[in-house]
Design an enzyme around this catalytic site. Structure first.
Site, PDB file in Angstrom:
ATOM      1  CB  SER A  31      -0.914  -0.007   1.229  1.00 50.47           C
ATOM      2  OG  SER A  31      -1.407   1.275   1.442  1.00 50.47           O
TER       3      SER A  31
ATOM      4  CB  THR B 227      -7.251   0.172  -0.711  1.00 49.46           C
ATOM      5  OG1 THR B 227      -6.835  -0.166  -2.029  1.00 49.46           O
ATOM      6  CG2 THR B 227      -6.607  -0.778   0.285  1.00 49.46           C
TER       7      THR B 227
ATOM      8  CE  LYS C 189     -10.415   1.958  -3.939  1.00 50.40           C
ATOM      9  NZ  LYS C 189      -9.882   2.608  -5.127  1.00 50.40           N
TER      10      LYS C 189
ATOM     11  CG  ASN D 138     -11.043   6.948  -2.515  1.00 46.23           C
ATOM     12  OD1 ASN D 138     -11.945   7.769  -2.359  1.00 46.23           O
ATOM     13  ND2 ASN D 138      -9.862   7.280  -2.986  1.00 46.23           N
TER      14      ASN D 138
ATOM     15  N   GLY E  63     -11.432  -1.398 -19.218  1.00 47.79           N
ATOM     16  CA  GLY E  63     -11.690  -2.032 -17.923  1.00 47.79           C
ATOM     17  C   GLY E  63     -12.950  -1.458 -17.294  1.00 47.79           C
TER      18      GLY E  63
ATOM     19  N   GLY F 232     -13.776  -2.021 -13.785  1.00 46.01           N
ATOM     20  CA  GLY F 232     -13.702  -2.222 -12.336  1.00 46.01           C
ATOM     21  C   GLY F 232     -13.978  -0.938 -11.573  1.00 46.01           C
TER      22      GLY F 232
ATOM     23  CE1 TYR G  83       1.258   3.029  -7.239  1.00 45.87           C
ATOM     24  CE2 TYR G  83      -0.946   3.409  -8.103  1.00 45.87           C
ATOM     25  CZ  TYR G  83      -0.123   2.868  -7.156  1.00 45.87           C
ATOM     26  OH  TYR G  83      -0.656   2.147  -6.129  1.00 45.87           O
TER      27      TYR G  83
HETATM   28  N1  LIG Z   1      -3.450   6.090  -9.839  1.00 45.81           N
HETATM   29  C1  LIG Z   1      -4.389   5.962  -8.930  1.00 45.81           C
HETATM   30  O1  LIG Z   1      -4.602   6.823  -8.071  1.00 45.81           O
HETATM   31  C2  LIG Z   1      -5.252   4.752  -8.971  1.00 45.81           C
HETATM   32  C3  LIG Z   1      -6.473   4.719  -8.276  1.00 45.81           C
HETATM   33  C4  LIG Z   1      -7.267   3.583  -8.353  1.00 45.81           C
HETATM   34  C5  LIG Z   1      -6.809   2.489  -9.100  1.00 45.81           C
HETATM   35  N2  LIG Z   1      -5.606   2.550  -9.740  1.00 45.81           N
HETATM   36  C6  LIG Z   1      -5.132   1.438 -10.545  1.00 45.81           C
HETATM   37  O2  LIG Z   1      -6.096   1.178 -11.562  1.00 45.81           O
HETATM   38  C7  LIG Z   1      -6.133  -0.216 -11.851  1.00 45.81           C
HETATM   39  C8  LIG Z   1      -7.570  -0.704 -11.767  1.00 45.81           C
HETATM   40  O3  LIG Z   1      -8.018  -0.593 -10.436  1.00 45.81           O
HETATM   41  P1  LIG Z   1      -9.453  -1.145 -10.007  1.00 45.81           P
HETATM   42  O4  LIG Z   1      -9.605  -0.862  -8.568  1.00 45.81           O
HETATM   43  O5  LIG Z   1     -10.524  -0.657 -10.929  1.00 45.81           O
HETATM   44  O6  LIG Z   1      -9.243  -2.706 -10.232  1.00 45.81           O
HETATM   45  P2  LIG Z   1     -10.350  -3.786 -10.453  1.00 45.81           P
HETATM   46  O7  LIG Z   1     -11.608  -3.424  -9.752  1.00 45.81           O
HETATM   47  O8  LIG Z   1      -9.665  -5.059 -10.181  1.00 45.81           O
HETATM   48  O9  LIG Z   1     -10.740  -3.654 -12.021  1.00 45.81           O
HETATM   49  C9  LIG Z   1      -9.893  -3.718 -13.054  1.00 45.81           C
HETATM   50  C10 LIG Z   1     -10.679  -4.026 -14.333  1.00 45.81           C
HETATM   51  O10 LIG Z   1      -9.704  -4.275 -15.304  1.00 45.81           O
HETATM   52  C11 LIG Z   1     -10.110  -5.316 -16.154  1.00 45.81           C
HETATM   53  N3  LIG Z   1      -9.098  -6.384 -16.080  1.00 45.81           N
HETATM   54  C12 LIG Z   1      -8.676  -7.041 -14.966  1.00 45.81           C
HETATM   55  N4  LIG Z   1      -7.747  -7.954 -15.298  1.00 45.81           N
HETATM   56  C13 LIG Z   1      -7.588  -7.860 -16.637  1.00 45.81           C
HETATM   57  C14 LIG Z   1      -6.775  -8.578 -17.579  1.00 45.81           C
HETATM   58  N5  LIG Z   1      -5.948  -9.547 -17.197  1.00 45.81           N
HETATM   59  N6  LIG Z   1      -6.884  -8.241 -18.888  1.00 45.81           N
HETATM   60  C15 LIG Z   1      -7.732  -7.250 -19.285  1.00 45.81           C
HETATM   61  N7  LIG Z   1      -8.525  -6.556 -18.433  1.00 45.81           N
HETATM   62  C16 LIG Z   1      -8.441  -6.866 -17.136  1.00 45.81           C
HETATM   63  C17 LIG Z   1     -11.445  -5.828 -15.665  1.00 45.81           C
HETATM   64  O11 LIG Z   1     -12.471  -5.236 -16.480  1.00 45.81           O
HETATM   65  P3  LIG Z   1     -13.294  -6.147 -17.521  1.00 45.81           P
HETATM   66  O12 LIG Z   1     -13.642  -7.393 -16.769  1.00 45.81           O
HETATM   67  O13 LIG Z   1     -14.452  -5.319 -17.869  1.00 45.81           O
HETATM   68  O14 LIG Z   1     -12.386  -6.430 -18.682  1.00 45.81           O
HETATM   69  C18 LIG Z   1     -11.519  -5.281 -14.252  1.00 45.81           C
HETATM   70  O15 LIG Z   1     -12.811  -5.001 -13.833  1.00 45.81           O
HETATM   71  C19 LIG Z   1      -5.197  -0.880 -10.846  1.00 45.81           C
HETATM   72  O16 LIG Z   1      -3.958  -1.104 -11.468  1.00 45.81           O
HETATM   73  C20 LIG Z   1      -5.048   0.147  -9.749  1.00 45.81           C
HETATM   74  O17 LIG Z   1      -3.801   0.053  -9.081  1.00 45.81           O
HETATM   75  C21 LIG Z   1      -4.830   3.650  -9.699  1.00 45.81           C
END
Ligand SMILES: NC(=O)c1ccc[n+]([C@@H]2O[C@H](COP(=O)([O-])OP(=O)(O)OC[C@H]3O[C@@H](n4cnc5c(N)ncnc54)[C@H](OP(=O)(O)O)[C@@H]3O)[C@@H](O)[C@H]2O)c1
Length: 246
Positions: free
Chosen positions: A14, A60, A64, A85, A127, A129, A208
């Site tokens: 984290s 996290t 969430k 969050n 995506g 998620g 990131y």
């Molecule tokens: N920079 C920041 O402040 C920030 C904030 C939040 C999150 N993030 C990053 O954003 C990313 C997503 O976060 P999240 O919380 O939304 O995650 P999540 O709920 O796990 O969702 C990610 C989505 O990506 C798709 N996915 C997952 N595995 C995949 C694969 N192997 N191939 C293709 N698509 C895939 C899926 O959508 P489908 O099933 O529809 O394909 C899934 O719903 C993470 O890497 C997280 O660290 C960054």
């Protein structure tokens, strides 16, 4: 001493604890930041009860959405997104009031404005998620049209196979909201034909770590502008800090 923290599971990598601990040191703030790695969301109740100096919590994965049922109040934007969050904890005369916010939307929205400036390109959100929901709401707020792209066959999105030359050329902003490319699996990226990316495209990666992902590198090869998720992460953390100390 005031206490702040994060709930989630697992919390091994984290970012928040390191960020806030460094902030407290450099800004000489008398506070501590604790990780609460909990196997069940119900444990939030004991955390609040047993830590009377706790003023704010980050939330996290995977809590969430689930955490929303434990809150007294939810900010309208967080309600619209369907995810919290950040939690503000207020205590008065033995009463505790928990209010949930979504600061990802703020972090994404602000960093996006800096990235695309005055332009309003149509967007593709990769995506579906939790993070993609905050991104979608931020785009709506900025009047940016978007289409979601998913591996799943769902009505509200198109598939990666549907990403034709025409769609890619009409959508100049592409946002990676999947975990693809995250350390240690840095050799993965969303399934696009990157040859269709032009120098007029903006590729925004929420990932990131590493700071230049494969998704970004492939965009850079085509001459596009790129942005990683670090600024979003810092902006959402600072927004939480502001909310906790209102
Ligand atoms: N920079 C920041 O402040 C920030 C904030 C939040 C999150 N993030 C990053 O954003 C990313 C997503 O976060 P999240 O919380 O939304 O995650 P999540 O709920 O796990 O969702 C990610 C989505 O990506 C798709 N996915 C997952 N595995 C995949 C694969 N192997 N191939 C293709 N698509 C895939 C899926 O959508 P489908 O099933 O529809 O394909 C899934 O719903 C993470 O890497 C997280 O660290 C960054």
């Amino acid at each position: 001493m005031k206490t702040y923290g994060i709930i989630g599971n697992p919390l091994g990598h984290s970012f928040s604890k390191q960020y806030f601990t460094e902030k407290f040191q450099t800004e000489k703030i008398d506070a501590q930041f604790l990780n609460f790695e909990i196997p069940k969301i119900e444990e939030i109740q004991d955390i609040i009860k047993n830590n009377p100096t706790l003023k704010g919590l980050c939330v996290t994965i995977p809590y969430k959405e689930e955490v929303m049922t434990y809150l007294d109040e939810i900010d309208p934007l967080a309600k619209e997104i369907g995810a919290v969050n950040s939690i503000q904890i207020r205590r008065k005369g033995g009463q505790i009031h928990l209010k949930g916010y979504n600061t990802d939307i703020y972090g994404f929205g602000e960093s996006l404005s800096d990235f695309i400036k005055e332009e309003k390109p149509k967007a593709l959100i990769l995506g579906t998620g939790g993070a993609s929901k905050a991104v979608a709401t931020a785009l709506k707020n900025q009047s940016i049209d978007f289409i979601s792209v998913s591996r799943k066959q769902i009505e509200s999105s198109i598939s990666y196979q549907d990403l034709s030359k025409d769609i890619i050329s009409k959508h100049k902003l592409i946002i990676n909201c999947t975990p693809l490319g995250t350390f240690p699996k840095t050799d993965t990226c969303p399934d696009l034909n990157y040859n269709l990316i032009s120098q007029d495209h903006f590729l925004y990666d929420l990932v990131y770590n590493p700071s230049t992902t494969l998704f970004m590198s492939k965009g850079i090869e085509q001459g596009s502008k790129t942005h990683n998720g670090l600024k979003m992460l810092h902006l959402q953390a600072e927004k939480s800090w502001e909310i906790w100390n209102e």
